[in-house]
Design a protein around this motif. Sequence first.
Motif, PDB file in Angstrom:
ATOM      1  N   GLY A 270      63.857 -13.088 -32.145  1.00 11.68           N
ATOM      2  CA  GLY A 270      63.772 -14.554 -32.197  1.00 11.68           C
ATOM      3  C   GLY A 270      62.644 -15.124 -33.034  1.00 11.68           C
ATOM      4  N   SER A 271      62.140 -14.366 -34.011  1.00 13.49           N
ATOM      5  CA  SER A 271      60.965 -14.856 -34.759  1.00 13.49           C
ATOM      6  C   SER A 271      61.309 -15.743 -35.955  1.00 13.49           C
ATOM      7  CB  SER A 271      60.107 -13.676 -35.225  1.00 13.49           C
ATOM      8  OG  SER A 271      60.800 -12.899 -36.181  1.00 13.49           O
ATOM      9  N   TYR A 272      62.597 -15.795 -36.378  1.00 14.19           N
ATOM     10  CA  TYR A 272      62.942 -16.686 -37.495  1.00 14.19           C
ATOM     11  C   TYR A 272      63.050 -18.107 -36.941  1.00 14.19           C
ATOM     12  CZ  TYR A 272      64.795 -12.701 -40.401  1.00 14.19           C
ATOM     13  OH  TYR A 272      64.989 -11.544 -41.138  1.00 14.19           O
ATOM     14  N   ALA A 273      61.943 -18.684 -36.509  1.00 20.00           N
ATOM     15  CA  ALA A 273      61.972 -19.990 -35.852  1.00 20.00           C
ATOM     16  C   ALA A 273      60.585 -20.612 -35.925  1.00 20.00           C
ATOM     17  CB  ALA A 273      62.393 -19.825 -34.397  1.00 20.00           C
ATOM     18  N   GLU A 274      60.520 -21.915 -35.644  1.00 19.43           N
ATOM     19  CA  GLU A 274      59.199 -22.564 -35.652  1.00 19.43           C
ATOM     20  C   GLU A 274      58.393 -22.199 -34.408  1.00 19.43           C
ATOM     21  OE1 GLU A 274      59.178 -26.631 -37.959  1.00 19.43           O
ATOM     22  OE2 GLU A 274      60.917 -26.552 -36.615  1.00 19.43           O
TER      23      GLU A 274
END
Length: 322
Positions: free
Chosen positions: A90-94
């Motif tokens: 879930g790291s492709y996120a703000e």
Amino acid sequence: MKAIQVQKTGGPEALVLVDIPAPKPKPNEAIVKVSASGINYIDIYFREGRYPSALPFVNGQEAAGVVTEVGTEVNTCKPGDRVAYTSVLGSYAEYAAIPADRLVSVPPDLTDQQAAAAMLQGLTVHYLLKSAYPVRSGETVLVHAAAGGVGLLLVQWAKSLGVRVIGTVGNEQKAKLAREAGADEVIVYTQRDFEAETKRLTNGRGVHVIYDGVGKDTFEKGLNVLQRRGYMVLFGAASGPVPPLDPLKLTQKGSLFLTRPSLPHYIATREELLSRSNELFGMISSGRLKLRIERVYPFEEAAQAHRDLEGRKTTGKLLLAP
Ligand code: NDP
């Protein structure tokens, strides 16, 4: 918040930029405002569905940033702390909600981009060289894709341990980078047969260990260039998965050892995560391990980043920045 979601597994176009609610922390979690997220080959396996996950999911397994909020049970970090993590999806996120025991502090002399670039591939190199097969000074190792993200770090760290490194790469430009990273010998395996070359470079003796993240295209020949009782450390499948193997083949090739390791099993306890990351950050701070951040992609270009990575167009590390 902005995030890159996979709603249906598939090609790079499966990476969709969406606006979704920012996460709230569970009691054991901290919310990290992501300033840089690492792009790794494993993100491709998840996007394709080779590694399954419930849909939809936010891709990415590595980031650095600042803690903005913590759950009621968290006492190991607080808002404002600079942290990094890996192996949580879930790291492709703000923003990302991460179990607090998976976060490590980023030393003041490292930038967020450096920390994000180091975690997954750097910790992988640490466990490959020190635990999966602990190399000894004077041994000879074969490293496939030696100019890749893992590859460039693996070559440098192996050299610092007194090991002779033979690297394989896809083209001349990559060969130059692998040599600059310290590789003693580099084979452009798209032009020359790496099996014959490795035998020649070792006077027919073969190597003590192979670190193979390429898989299908290299595995079988690799078994032919290992010394008696040598170690095949198969840690990835960039060219595709290796077909099933009859264990008797390991006997016939010289009582070989085979392992198929994965990072989460080597940082499973907090103690192991901290000791490996402390050593990794120390190597970077002291200049003994150099990170090559090739490109930082904006969210809008996440699909292009995946195309570049799986198209063998990249060297070193790719990052995604909100
Ligand atoms: P890289 O930057 O190394 O990119 C992959 C490289 O693999 C390419 O640049 C290319 O280099 C080589 N390659 C060879 N054949 C192919 C092919 N058919 N298609 C695409 N690439 C090919 O990626 P990463 O550093 O992110 O990862 C490297 C490997 O390590 C991956 O397999 C990954 O899954 C694995 N890995 C495993 C971990 C574990 O714990 N098990 C942890 C981290 C990574 P060239 O052109 O020089 O051949």
